[in-house]
Design a protein around this motif. Structure first.
Motif, PDB file in Angstrom:
ATOM      1  N   HIS A  51       0.819  -1.209   0.000  1.00 34.97           N
ATOM      2  CA  HIS A  51       0.000   0.000   0.000  1.00 34.97           C
ATOM      3  C   HIS A  51       0.852   1.257   0.000  1.00 34.97           C
ATOM      4  CE1 HIS A  51      -3.735  -2.174   0.648  1.00 34.97           C
ATOM      5  NE2 HIS A  51      -3.116  -2.894   1.532  1.00 34.97           N
ATOM      6  N   SER A  52       0.177   2.376  -0.240  1.00 31.63           N
ATOM      7  CA  SER A  52       0.849   3.670  -0.189  1.00 31.63           C
ATOM      8  C   SER A  52       1.448   3.921   1.185  1.00 31.63           C
ATOM      9  CB  SER A  52      -0.149   4.780  -0.522  1.00 31.63           C
ATOM     10  OG  SER A  52      -1.230   4.783   0.403  1.00 31.63           O
ATOM     11  N   GLU A  53       0.828   3.353   2.224  1.00 34.79           N
ATOM     12  CA  GLU A  53       1.366   3.591   3.564  1.00 34.79           C
ATOM     13  C   GLU A  53       2.763   3.006   3.700  1.00 34.79           C
ATOM     14  OE1 GLU A  53      -0.208   0.307   6.603  1.00 34.79           O
ATOM     15  OE2 GLU A  53      -1.825   1.287   5.509  1.00 34.79           O
ATOM     16  N   GLY A  54       3.063   1.965   2.919  1.00 33.53           N
ATOM     17  CA  GLY A  54       4.395   1.387   2.971  1.00 33.53           C
ATOM     18  C   GLY A  54       5.462   2.390   2.594  1.00 33.53           C
ATOM     19  N   ALA A  55       5.146   3.277   1.637  1.00 36.21           N
ATOM     20  CA  ALA A  55       6.104   4.296   1.223  1.00 36.21           C
ATOM     21  C   ALA A  55       6.439   5.229   2.376  1.00 36.21           C
ATOM     22  CB  ALA A  55       5.542   5.083   0.038  1.00 36.21           C
ATOM     23  N   VAL A  56       5.417   5.662   3.102  1.00 38.44           N
ATOM     24  CA  VAL A  56       5.632   6.608   4.190  1.00 38.44           C
ATOM     25  C   VAL A  56       6.226   5.897   5.408  1.00 38.44           C
ATOM     26  CG1 VAL A  56       4.551   8.344   5.669  1.00 38.44           C
ATOM     27  CG2 VAL A  56       3.796   8.073   3.305  1.00 38.44           C
ATOM     28  N   ILE A  57       5.809   4.672   5.669  1.00 39.44           N
ATOM     29  CA  ILE A  57       6.404   3.889   6.754  1.00 39.44           C
ATOM     30  C   ILE A  57       7.903   3.723   6.521  1.00 39.44           C
ATOM     31  CG2 ILE A  57       6.545   1.567   7.748  1.00 39.44           C
ATOM     32  CD1 ILE A  57       3.485   1.406   7.453  1.00 39.44           C
ATOM     33  N   ALA A  58       8.280   3.400   5.271  1.00 35.81           N
ATOM     34  CA  ALA A  58       9.708   3.245   4.957  1.00 35.81           C
ATOM     35  C   ALA A  58      10.450   4.559   5.139  1.00 35.81           C
ATOM     36  CB  ALA A  58       9.869   2.740   3.523  1.00 35.81           C
ATOM     37  N   ALA A  59       9.852   5.662   4.707  1.00 33.82           N
ATOM     38  CA  ALA A  59      10.501   6.970   4.870  1.00 33.82           C
ATOM     39  C   ALA A  59      10.710   7.285   6.346  1.00 33.82           C
ATOM     40  CB  ALA A  59       9.657   8.056   4.198  1.00 33.82           C
ATOM     41  N   CYS A  60       9.711   7.002   7.185  1.00 32.01           N
ATOM     42  CA  CYS A  60       9.837   7.251   8.618  1.00 32.01           C
ATOM     43  C   CYS A  60      10.921   6.374   9.227  1.00 32.01           C
ATOM     44  CB  CYS A  60       8.501   6.985   9.304  1.00 32.01           C
ATOM     45  SG  CYS A  60       7.227   8.237   8.977  1.00 32.01           S
ATOM     46  N   ARG A  61      10.940   5.103   8.827  1.00 31.81           N
ATOM     47  CA  ARG A  61      11.961   4.190   9.353  1.00 31.81           C
ATOM     48  C   ARG A  61      13.362   4.699   9.033  1.00 31.81           C
ATOM     49  NH1 ARG A  61      14.531   0.643   6.324  1.00 31.81           N
ATOM     50  NH2 ARG A  61      12.849   0.324   4.815  1.00 31.81           N
ATOM     51  N   MET A  62      13.576   5.078   7.783  1.00 29.06           N
ATOM     52  CA  MET A  62      14.921   5.502   7.382  1.00 29.06           C
ATOM     53  C   MET A  62      15.277   6.862   7.963  1.00 29.06           C
ATOM     54  SD  MET A  62      15.247   3.953   3.514  1.00 29.06           S
ATOM     55  CE  MET A  62      13.817   4.803   2.853  1.00 29.06           C
ATOM     56  N   ALA A  63      14.285   7.725   8.156  1.00 26.57           N
ATOM     57  CA  ALA A  63      14.563   9.006   8.825  1.00 26.57           C
ATOM     58  C   ALA A  63      15.062   8.752  10.240  1.00 26.57           C
ATOM     59  CB  ALA A  63      13.305   9.872   8.835  1.00 26.57           C
ATOM     60  N   ARG A  64      14.399   7.835  10.959  1.00 26.75           N
ATOM     61  CA  ARG A  64      14.844   7.521  12.315  1.00 26.75           C
ATOM     62  C   ARG A  64      16.243   6.912  12.313  1.00 26.75           C
ATOM     63  NH1 ARG A  64       9.344   5.947  12.819  1.00 26.75           N
ATOM     64  NH2 ARG A  64       9.900   3.781  12.387  1.00 26.75           N
ATOM     65  N   GLN A  65      16.496   5.988  11.360  1.00 31.37           N
ATOM     66  CA  GLN A  65      17.802   5.346  11.296  1.00 31.37           C
ATOM     67  C   GLN A  65      18.910   6.362  11.024  1.00 31.37           C
ATOM     68  OE1 GLN A  65      16.866   2.504   8.205  1.00 31.37           O
ATOM     69  NE2 GLN A  65      16.505   0.829   9.659  1.00 31.37           N
ATOM     70  N   ILE A  66      18.643   7.276  10.106  1.00 28.48           N
ATOM     71  CA  ILE A  66      19.647   8.290   9.762  1.00 28.48           C
ATOM     72  C   ILE A  66      19.880   9.233  10.936  1.00 28.48           C
ATOM     73  CG2 ILE A  66      20.068  10.306   8.286  1.00 28.48           C
ATOM     74  CD1 ILE A  66      18.709   8.695   6.013  1.00 28.48           C
ATOM     75  N   LEU A  67      18.824   9.604  11.637  1.00 26.68           N
ATOM     76  CA  LEU A  67      18.981  10.515  12.767  1.00 26.68           C
ATOM     77  C   LEU A  67      19.674   9.835  13.943  1.00 26.68           C
ATOM     78  CD1 LEU A  67      15.592  12.333  12.410  1.00 26.68           C
ATOM     79  CD2 LEU A  67      17.851  13.334  12.123  1.00 26.68           C
ATOM     80  N   GLU A  68      19.434   8.534  14.101  1.00 31.05           N
ATOM     81  CA  GLU A  68      20.178   7.796  15.120  1.00 31.05           C
ATOM     82  C   GLU A  68      21.663   7.773  14.762  1.00 31.05           C
ATOM     83  OE1 GLU A  68      18.274   4.015  15.164  1.00 31.05           O
ATOM     84  OE2 GLU A  68      16.478   4.745  16.217  1.00 31.05           O
ATOM     85  N   ARG A  69      21.940   7.626  13.478  1.00 36.16           N
ATOM     86  CA  ARG A  69      23.338   7.672  13.037  1.00 36.16           C
ATOM     87  C   ARG A  69      23.920   9.062  13.270  1.00 36.16           C
ATOM     88  NH1 ARG A  69      25.527   4.377   8.660  1.00 36.16           N
ATOM     89  NH2 ARG A  69      27.675   5.051   8.251  1.00 36.16           N
ATOM     90  N   GLN A  70      23.127  10.094  12.986  1.00 30.91           N
ATOM     91  CA  GLN A  70      23.575  11.464  13.199  1.00 30.91           C
ATOM     92  C   GLN A  70      23.947  11.683  14.659  1.00 30.91           C
ATOM     93  OE1 GLN A  70      20.619  14.438  13.593  1.00 30.91           O
ATOM     94  NE2 GLN A  70      21.790  16.008  12.511  1.00 30.91           N
ATOM     95  N   ALA A  71      23.131  11.158  15.541  1.00 29.83           N
ATOM     96  CA  ALA A  71      23.399  11.334  16.963  1.00 29.83           C
ATOM     97  C   ALA A  71      24.729  10.706  17.357  1.00 29.83           C
ATOM     98  CB  ALA A  71      22.258  10.725  17.782  1.00 29.83           C
ATOM     99  N   GLY A  72      25.079   9.597  16.667  1.00 30.84           N
ATOM    100  CA  GLY A  72      26.331   8.935  17.012  1.00 30.84           C
ATOM    101  C   GLY A  72      27.538   9.480  16.280  1.00 30.84           C
ATOM    102  N   GLN A  73      27.301  10.049  15.068  1.00 30.16           N
ATOM    103  CA  GLN A  73      28.435  10.488  14.256  1.00 30.16           C
ATOM    104  C   GLN A  73      28.407  11.977  13.958  1.00 30.16           C
ATOM    105  OE1 GLN A  73      28.769   8.087  10.751  1.00 30.16           O
ATOM    106  NE2 GLN A  73      28.737   6.164  11.862  1.00 30.16           N
ATOM    107  N   ARG A  74      27.385  12.669  14.444  1.00 31.63           N
ATOM    108  CA  ARG A  74      27.299  14.117  14.287  1.00 31.63           C
ATOM    109  C   ARG A  74      27.317  14.543  12.823  1.00 31.63           C
ATOM    110  NH1 ARG A  74      31.180  16.523  19.132  1.00 31.63           N
ATOM    111  NH2 ARG A  74      30.075  15.482  20.854  1.00 31.63           N
ATOM    112  N   VAL A  75      26.378  13.978  12.039  1.00 32.14           N
ATOM    113  CA  VAL A  75      26.223  14.412  10.655  1.00 32.14           C
ATOM    114  C   VAL A  75      25.822  15.875  10.658  1.00 32.14           C
ATOM    115  CG1 VAL A  75      24.904  14.099   8.535  1.00 32.14           C
ATOM    116  CG2 VAL A  75      25.559  12.109   9.905  1.00 32.14           C
ATOM    117  N   PRO A  76      26.498  16.754   9.881  1.00 30.55           N
ATOM    118  CA  PRO A  76      26.211  18.197   9.942  1.00 30.55           C
ATOM    119  C   PRO A  76      24.764  18.519   9.620  1.00 30.55           C
ATOM    120  CG  PRO A  76      28.218  17.760   8.705  1.00 30.55           C
ATOM    121  CD  PRO A  76      27.576  16.432   8.953  1.00 30.55           C
ATOM    122  N   ALA A  77      24.204  19.435  10.363  1.00 28.23           N
ATOM    123  CA  ALA A  77      22.846  19.920  10.107  1.00 28.23           C
ATOM    124  C   ALA A  77      22.920  21.377   9.700  1.00 28.23           C
ATOM    125  CB  ALA A  77      21.978  19.754  11.356  1.00 28.23           C
TER     126      ALA A  77
END
Length: 521
Positions: free
Chosen positions: A477-503
């Motif tokens: 479903h279309s919700e899968g697209a947004v669920i995947a985006a949310c999942r990867m946003a969280r994963q990237i931000l968790e990585r940012q917290a550990g590696q300080r990706v520039p904001a």
């Protein structure tokens, strides 16, 4: 004399070479550089500007992380595509609706888009008889018109069992926890066998089949029981009501894409640029891009996100190679088929789909006419009053026509429609056809797959600086697209917290209103 001729020939060749060099500099197809390439390295490079890629870029922007979207097609939006007829009417070439508990609906509301809301259930045709859905009667009236007392009791008991299992699924997988043994066992049983175990009356089991198969674009005996329960969530009686209402963007779903793109800067979107290879290094990623089918260029970044359909992942070269588990997950995911037909019909046709004074559309016909929608009220209509019918052929009905000419597709569908509503053929003014041999993902039981198994989970996990996600990694479903985006946003931000990706400077910490802590609500 000979020396003069030799000198003249040399001068002529020199001038010719100089002219050629000048011509080459002026007209070389790679001479121009897209602004996105000019002296910048995107922290996150997103492959694919469909709903997943755009939602991810939008969410990352809230956190102050810049992203560059690289799209192979000349347009953005992917499976979200509204078409416009000459008289101003609109219809959806692909994705149709967003169900209530999808995070996509939260996003639609956050973007302040006007929505048209529809009931979750449809009229159904079982064993040749149409059972209308009464929009004003609720579950009791619907079930009374559909089932006798024995059948109603059997359905409600099965519904209670299915909803209990879905709640367990929600509390485990969707909360990031392991599946309990009862649910894990349902990955080794087909959904058809799961329903048959309760020895339901035929009409009840047929209602379940006719309801779920159009959602999956595949037959119910080809998927696991757990996947089928997850799909049936949309139509079950729950404490929140009888099924989930669905939403359409007023004027067309493309307005959803336009609203997301408007939240990004123009230079964040690069179209007609096909990524062919992704190379990871210790310090970042490099993507090889074929621009306008002529010019190869490299784009550098810190992280790469691939949102294209799973069945297209094999068209990319990865260095280092994907893990064996990811390769197997990709190789064993299958795609269900759809054919979508839009018919423009005269206003007089509307009376043909009334049964005992009730409008029976939307109708799940379980025939070559597919699922039949009157989308005139959901889209932009015209002053002339012409109606737009959408026929969605799925699974075996679609597969039987994948290699047929569009004339044959139209004639077969109209034949099925005429059997349902005699006389409708004379009201049809035009038709448009969209064929999707590989439309939505499913995980074949014969290959011991489920959308909840370890391979599916592995594909959703990052590999180094690479992330993979989209509707085809999550569900159908279309919700899968947004669920995947949310999942990867969280994963990237968790990585940012550990590696300080520039904001970006001056951006407040990310707080999403659409991405819950778990994958779904």
């Amino acid at each position: 004399m000979k020396s003069w001729l030799r000198f003249s020939w040399l001068m002529t060749m020199a001038l010719a070479l100089q002219a050629c060099a000048g011509w080459s500099q002026r007209t070389h197809p790679c001479a121009a550089t897209h602004p996105a390439y000019q002296g910048r390295e995107a922290p996150v490079v997103i492959v694919g500007a469909g709903l997943t890629g755009l939602t991810l870029a939008y969410e990352l922007k809230k956190a102050g992380i810049d992203a560059l979207l690289v799209e192979a097609a000349p347009r953005i939006g992917g499976r979200v595509q509204t078409i416009h007829f000459p008289d101003g009417a609109t219809a959806e070439a692909h994705m149709e609706e967003y169900f209530e508990r999808s995070p996509a609906v939260k996003l639609l509301k956050e973007l302040e888009l006007e929505l048209n809301t529809d009931v979750p259930h449809s009229s159904v045709r079982i064993d040749g008889r149409i059972h209308p859905y009464p929009e004003d009667g609720g579950i009791d009236k619907y079930l009374e018109g559909l089932f006798d007392e024995t059948e109603r009791t059997a359905f409600l008991q099965w519904n209670e069992k299915a909803w209990r299992l879905y709640e367990q699924l929600h509390a485990s997988h969707y909360a990031g926890k392991p599946l309990p043994p009862e649910l894990a066992g349902l990955m080794r049983l087909s959904f058809a066998e799961f329903v048959a175990r309760d020895q339901l009356p035929r009409k009840v089991s047929e209602w379940i089949r006719v309801t779920v198969e159009p959602e999956m674009a595949i037959e119910w005996d080809q998927i696991s029981a757990l996947d089928g329960i997850d799909e049936m969530r949309l139509f079950l009686k729950s404490p929140q009501g009888f099924g989930e209402r669905n939403h359409h963007v007023s004027g067309g779903n493309t307005r959803f894409i336009e609203a997301l793109a408007a939240r990004l800067r123009p230079e964040q979107l690069l179209t007609q640029a096909r990524v062919t290879a992704i190379v990871q290094t210790d310090s970042g990623v490099k993507l090889r891009v074929l621009e306008n089918d002529r010019c190869y260029r490299d784009i550098s970044g810190q992280l790469a996100v691939v949102t294209i359909p799973v069945n297209h992942l094999g068209r990319l070269q990865f260095s280092p190679a994907l893990s064996p588990e990811k390769k197997r997950a990709i190789a064993t995911t299958r795609m269900g088929s759809y054919i979508k037909i839009h018919l423009r019909v005269s206003p007089k046709a509307a009376g043909l789909w009334e049964l005992q004074g009730t409008n029976v559309l939307t109708l799940l016909s379980d025939s070559i006419a597919g699922s039949i929608y009157d989308v005139s009220e959901l889209q932009d209509d015209t002053e002339e009053g012409n109606r737009t019918l959408t026929l969605l052929l799925h699974a075996r009905f679609a597969r039987s026509l994948l290699n047929a000419s569009h004339d044959e597709v139209r004639d077969k569908a109209l034949e099925g429609l005429e059997n349902l509503f005699p006389g409708i053929g004379e009201h049809v003014q035009s038709s448009e056809i969209f064929v999707y041999p590989q439309a939505v993902a499913y995980w074949p039981l014969e290959l011991e797959r489920s959308r909840f198994d370890a391979l599916a989970q592995e594909l959703r996990q990052p590999q180094g600086r690479l992330y993979i996600g989209g509707d085809t990694t999550e569900d159908s479903h279309s919700e899968g697209a947004v669920i995947a985006a949310c999942r990867m946003a969280r994963q990237i931000l968790e990585r940012q917290a550990g590696q300080r990706v520039p904001a970006q400077a001056g951006v407040t910490p990310w707080k999403s209103t659409i991405c819950p802590s778990a994958q779904a609500e």
